[in-house]
Design a protein around this motif. Structure first.
Motif, PDB file in Angstrom:
ATOM      1  N   GLY A 419       0.885  -1.186  -0.111  1.00 34.45           N
ATOM      2  CA  GLY A 419      -0.069   0.046  -0.232  1.00 34.45           C
ATOM      3  C   GLY A 419       0.720   1.109   0.047  1.00 34.45           C
ATOM      4  N   THR A 420       0.255   2.338   0.604  1.00 30.34           N
ATOM      5  CA  THR A 420       0.986   3.609   0.542  1.00 30.34           C
ATOM      6  C   THR A 420       2.390   3.539   1.315  1.00 30.34           C
ATOM      7  N   SER A 689     -11.643  -2.838  10.073  1.00 33.78           N
ATOM      8  CA  SER A 689     -12.246  -2.443  11.382  1.00 33.78           C
ATOM      9  C   SER A 689     -13.961  -2.859  11.347  1.00 33.78           C
ATOM     10  N   VAL A 690     -14.433  -3.270  12.259  1.00 35.85           N
ATOM     11  CA  VAL A 690     -16.018  -3.480  12.551  1.00 35.85           C
ATOM     12  C   VAL A 690     -16.533  -2.394  13.191  1.00 35.85           C
ATOM     13  N   ASN A 739     -13.017   4.879   1.725  1.00 40.24           N
ATOM     14  CA  ASN A 739     -11.900   5.490   2.247  1.00 40.24           C
ATOM     15  C   ASN A 739     -10.679   4.396   2.010  1.00 40.24           C
ATOM     16  N   SER A 740      -9.434   4.969   2.599  1.00 40.70           N
ATOM     17  CA  SER A 740      -8.395   4.239   2.268  1.00 40.70           C
ATOM     18  C   SER A 740      -8.321   3.011   3.515  1.00 40.70           C
ATOM     19  N   SER A 741      -8.970   3.101   4.533  1.00 36.12           N
ATOM     20  CA  SER A 741      -8.978   1.950   5.474  1.00 36.12           C
ATOM     21  C   SER A 741     -10.303   1.156   5.207  1.00 36.12           C
ATOM     22  N   ARG A 847     -14.702  -0.338  -3.749  1.00 39.10           N
ATOM     23  CA  ARG A 847     -13.553  -0.799  -4.204  1.00 39.10           C
ATOM     24  C   ARG A 847     -13.708  -2.569  -4.087  1.00 39.10           C
ATOM     25  N   PHE A 848     -14.124  -2.897  -3.387  1.00 40.69           N
ATOM     26  CA  PHE A 848     -14.000  -4.492  -3.009  1.00 40.69           C
ATOM     27  C   PHE A 848     -15.330  -5.156  -3.540  1.00 40.69           C
ATOM     28  N   SER A 849     -15.413  -6.270  -3.885  1.00 38.96           N
ATOM     29  CA  SER A 849     -16.807  -6.852  -4.385  1.00 38.96           C
ATOM     30  C   SER A 849     -17.016  -7.730  -3.086  1.00 38.96           C
TER      31      SER A 849
END
Length: 923
Positions: A419-420, A689-690, A739-741, A847-849
């Motif tokens: 990642g970044t 995170s949840v 977001n990024s996270s 971004r995620f399926s």
């Protein structure tokens, strides 16, 4: 304690000697048309004065009978008398015999006697119970449980038609996730055992303590209204038929764990008994969050507080021991007075310990290319103490269950994050989780009047404990190949913080049911009742960590950051003040919550003519909920709903062996405390995170079912069912990745529906050949095929999927098995198979399926052989013989969703095959 044990054993020995060389006939007397138990029926041995009356459960017991063959007479006012012959009584054995009685067809004074043999009547009773259930339901008895290798309730539930288990402990009925199912234990509702979801962990209840399990797939007004998949009703044992003392011992071997190198963190002796000894928890005078965040902790106190933590980060290596399983169960029944009132006691203690290894858990998606080794040390202790007193038309039971699980997992993860902040990583997690359940239930049943009028009441209390006393996580990063790894302790985040969390919840419940026969149609029963449940939860979490003082010129900070984890927090560094306490500020991490559910219902169970039965009525539930965090800037979450839940169950008896059923009911699914709270929990296993959503609404579901069922002979069945469910505001977990996270949260979908079919068949193989081999062999299969569709919310957030399947919904579920007995039932063999179709684990985002759990086949077996005059039994079992991989994958439109980085594997691992050997002996 020693004196108590001696007293119990002496009492048991005395009662055993008194009963020596005599036997019993025990069972229930039920209505042939409805399977309702008949209170006050008389059961007598022909040609003698020995007799008994049935109690409020319809149960009778004829004791002190010399070995031989007998005929009994069963009489009840308004019903034809029945004579049952050829009943064989053996010494020190209770001969079971349930009896069906039919309403008398004539009012003539002359007695009509129906004749049957023991074998015929056993078949008749089983037919009646199978065929006359009010709702569409499936179940499993203690006898079938005993013949499987299943050690806990979650394993048992895999065998029930249309039922699967997620994460080895959470029930999924008809493909609907745990939130759409409810459960009760001994008539009182079971609470959620999980801090982050609405789910009961069924691995808590040992299978050996279960009398039977029934899963109602359609509702009647007397059942709780908060389910759409199934209502799981677990009954534990109370009054035994015989006095007994059973001792069991068992060991298991896992192909990829046992005797392999096992790694673990700090362990105390008390961990072997499912209790943390307290050395991991925060001391009482530990600095408060306010003191740490406002820099109000002096240097000496800072050092003292850090020294009070368990700073043992050593990795201890050993060989994984075989799994262990010990159990002792004592049962006693005594007849009191000339009326032969019965007092029964069942007490059981269980202990289980296992050490399992997942050698290579792969996570290869997005920027991650991780490989983890997980080592889990698990201890489970359980105790059951049930007492029951049956007198006349009354029965009082007092049932108690205590169970505690300690899971201590050590994870070592290596791999890259591109990642970044591109890096190669070495990640360590020491994660201890303690779960406890205490449940006590006081229940009464009282027969009223001359008929089957009955009042039943229930008072329950439960306490749930869920603690993570010190979840420790440390990551080492390598910037470029060949460079050293540095510990990430320069700043604090949830990825490397130490979590101290404590959840406790008390649940108080009560209900009263009244059943009254009424003169309506051919035969009717009116049932009315009220119930109440109050839940009170308190949750507290602190994310604390040690941050290195990089401005300390007396030490080479880079050298310290390169230290191995065992010495990274060495006593000399702590004493020198090189580390400072830090805490992540978030007042939403602590919340209190309560809910009150009051319900009332009325229903009629009507026989209309000879072949039609209709059960219909209305349930009304009033639900209030409050969730409040410690953050004064966050509004309180409140729910206030009144739900009217009608239902109707229609049954038409096509023949004496076949039914056609139809049903409709409305139900609800309510959000859990955790799902409404803004508490954010970093799940290092999920790399996300949840977090809850305070705007969730309850789900309302309309359900319809059709079923044809045919019973070719006792214990055998063929059925086909169809069902449809429509959801308003379905609650589901969703990947929020704008977001990024990555955050996993909860949302209400706009609309959803589910429809499907279920098939079930259980048949002896004597149709192949008339020999004893095939007569003693039974094959069964149950399968469900389901289609679901959800419309994602149109909230302005672009998502990869607008429509998809419901989370947790499998397109198909298959259970199959083959059982065989030999040598007069001394030798038994069972082969069991399970497979479920691809289902969504988490719904996708931008971004995620979606994450799918891919199909996996499971094959188990058990061989049992009775020894020592059938008082002992040796069992050899094998679980997960195929050892197929658990594979969770990102998919879009049925194809792997490959990120620009490494791949589409959310997680993938193999559990290993387990073999078990056990011995049980009954004194």
């Amino acid at each position: 304690m020693y004196a108590t044990v001696l007293f119990v054993l002496a009492t048991f020995s005395a009662t055993t000697l008194l009963a020596q060389n005599t036997g019993k006939i025990v069972g229930k007397v039920i209505d042939q048309k409805t399977s309702e138990t008949l209170i006050g029926a008389t059961v007598s041995i022909e040609g003698t004065t020995k007799g008994a009356a049935t109690d409020v459960d319809g149960h009778y017991s004829l004791g002190g009978i010399a070995p031989g063959r007998y005929t009994i007479l069963v009489r009840y006012m308004g019903y034809s008398t029945k004579s049952i012959s050829d009943i064989e009584v053996k010494a020190n054995v209770a001969t079971p015999l349930d009896v069906t009685l039919a309403p008398s067809a004539t009012t003539a004074l002359s007695e009509v006697v129906i004749k049957a043999t023991y074998r015929q009547e056993s078949v008749n009773a089983l037919y009646a119970i199978q065929k006359n259930s009010v709702s569409i339901s499936d179940g499993i008895s203690s006898e079938l449980i005993r013949r499987s290798p299943d050690r806990n309730t979650s394993d048992v539930l895999k065998r029930v038609s249309g039922t699967t288990i997620q994460d080895n402990k959470f029930v999924v009925v008809r493909g609907l996730s745990d939130r759409y199912n409810s459960a009760s234990l001994d008539g009182a509702p079971l609470p959620s055992t999980e801090p982050n979801r609405k789910a009961f962990s069924f691995d808590i209840v040992p299978s050996s303590l279960i009398d039977n399990i029934i899963i109602s797939k359609t509702a009647s007004p007397d059942l709780p209204g908060d389910f759409a998949g199934g209502n799981v009703q677990i009954l534990t044992k109370d009054i035994p038929d015989n006095n007994f003392l059973t001792v069991g011992i068992g060991y298991s071997y896992n192909t990829q764990s046992t005797f392999k190198d096992f790694q673990a963190g700090f362990r105390s002796t008390s961990d072997y008994f499912a209790f943390d000894d307290g050395t991991r928890k925060l001391v009482s005078n530990f600095p408060t969050s306010t003191e740490i965040l406002n820099n109000q902790v002096s240097k000496p106190r800072n050092i003292q507080a850090i020294q009070s933590l368990n700073n043992d980060f050593s990795i201890y290596k050993s060989k994984a021991l075989p799994g262990q399983n010990y159990q002792i169960t004592w049962g006693n029944v005594a007849e009191i007075g000339k009326n032969k009132n019965r007092f029964g006691t069942t007490v059981a203690l269980t202990y289980r310990n296992s050490q399992t290894i997942i050698p290579d858990l792969q996570q290869q998606f997005d920027n991650y290319d991780y490989h983890s080794e997980q080592n889990k040390f698990s201890t489970n202790i359980g105790a059951l103490a049930n007492f029951a007193y049956s007198f006349g038309k009354n029965k009082i039971t007092f049932k108690n269950l205590y169970n505690r699980i300690l899971d201590d997992q050590f994870t070592y993860r290596t791999g890259s994050n591109s990642g970044t902040t591109s890096s190669d990583n070495k990640f360590y997690a020491f994660d201890l989780l303690e779960k406890g359940l205490f449940k006590t239930t006081l229940e009464g049943e009282h027969g009223l009047g001359a008929k089957t009028s009955k009042i039943k009441w229930n008072l329950g209390f439960s306490n749930i404990l869920n603690d993570q006393p010190d979840q420790k996580k440390i990551n080492y990063k390598q910037g470029n190949p060949g460079e050293p790894y540095y510990a990430t302790v320069s700043s604090l985040a949830k990825e490397n913080a130490r979590l101290f969390s404590h959840l406790t919840e008390n649940i108080y419940s009560g209900k009263v049911d009244y059943n009254l026969p009424v003169s309506l149609f051919k035969q009717s029963n009116l049932k009315i009742g009220v119930s109440s449940q109050y839940r009170d939860r308190k949750f507290d979490a602190r994310f604390i960590g040690l941050v290195i003082d990089e401005n300390n010129d007396n030490y080479d900070i880079n050298a310290i950051l390169q230290r191995p984890i065992q010495t990274l927090f060495g006593p000399n560094l702590i004493k020198a003040g090189l580390y400072n306490l830090d805490e992540i500020p978030n007042l939403t991490d602590r919340y209190t919550a309560n809910s009150l559910t009051n319900a009332g219902y009325a229903m009629l169970d009507s026989k209309i003519g000879e072949n039609v039965r209709v059960v219909y009525g209305l349930r009304v539930e009033k639900f209030n909920l409050n969730v409040e965090t410690e953050d004064p800037n966050q509004p309180k979450v409140k729910l206030d709903n009144t739900d009217f839940l009608p239902s109707v169950n229609f049954t038409y008896a096509l023949t004496k062996k076949a039914n056609f059923r139809a049903s409709y009911y409305r139900s609800v699914a309510r959000p859990e405390f955790r799902e409404l709270s803004l508490f954010s929990y970093y799940d290092y296993e999920m790399l996300a995170s949840v977090q809850g959503n305070p705007n969730l609404k309850r789900t309302v579901i309309d359900n319809a079912d059709l079923r044809y069922e045919f019973y070719p002979s006792a214990g055998q069945i063929f059925s086909v069912s169809a069902f449809y469910k429509k959801f308003q505001n379905a609650i589901e977990p969703l990947i929020s990745d704008e977001n990024s996270s990555t955050t996993i949260s909860y949302f209400n979908s706009k609309s959803a529906y589910v429809y499907g079919v279920e098939l079930e068949a259980r048949k002896a193989l004597d149709f192949i050949d008339g020999s004893n081999f095939f007569k003693n062999s039974t094959a069964y299969v149950n399968a469900s095929f389901t289609k679901s569709r959800v419309t994602n919310p149109n909230d302005g957030v672009p998502r990869l999927e607008t429509k998809r399947a419901l989370v947790g919904q499998s397109p198909y579920v298959i259970n199959a098995g083959l059982t065989h007995t030999e040598l007069d039932n001394k030798l038994s063999f069972n082969l069991l198979f399970n497979r479920l179709g691809k289902r969504i684990f988490y719904a996708g985002g931008t971004r995620f399926s979606s994450v799918y759990e891919l199909p996996r086949s499971v094959l188990d077996f058990q061989v049992g052989y009775k020894v020592l005059k059938s008082k002992g039994e040796i069992k050899l079992g094998g679980s997960d013989l195929l050892n197929a991989k658990y594979n969770f994958q990102y998919q879009l439109d049925g194809k792997p969703y490959n990120f620009s980085g490494t791949g589409s594997t959310f997680k993938r691992y193999t559990p290993g095959t387990s073999y078990s050997l056990s011995f049980n002996y009954t004194f």
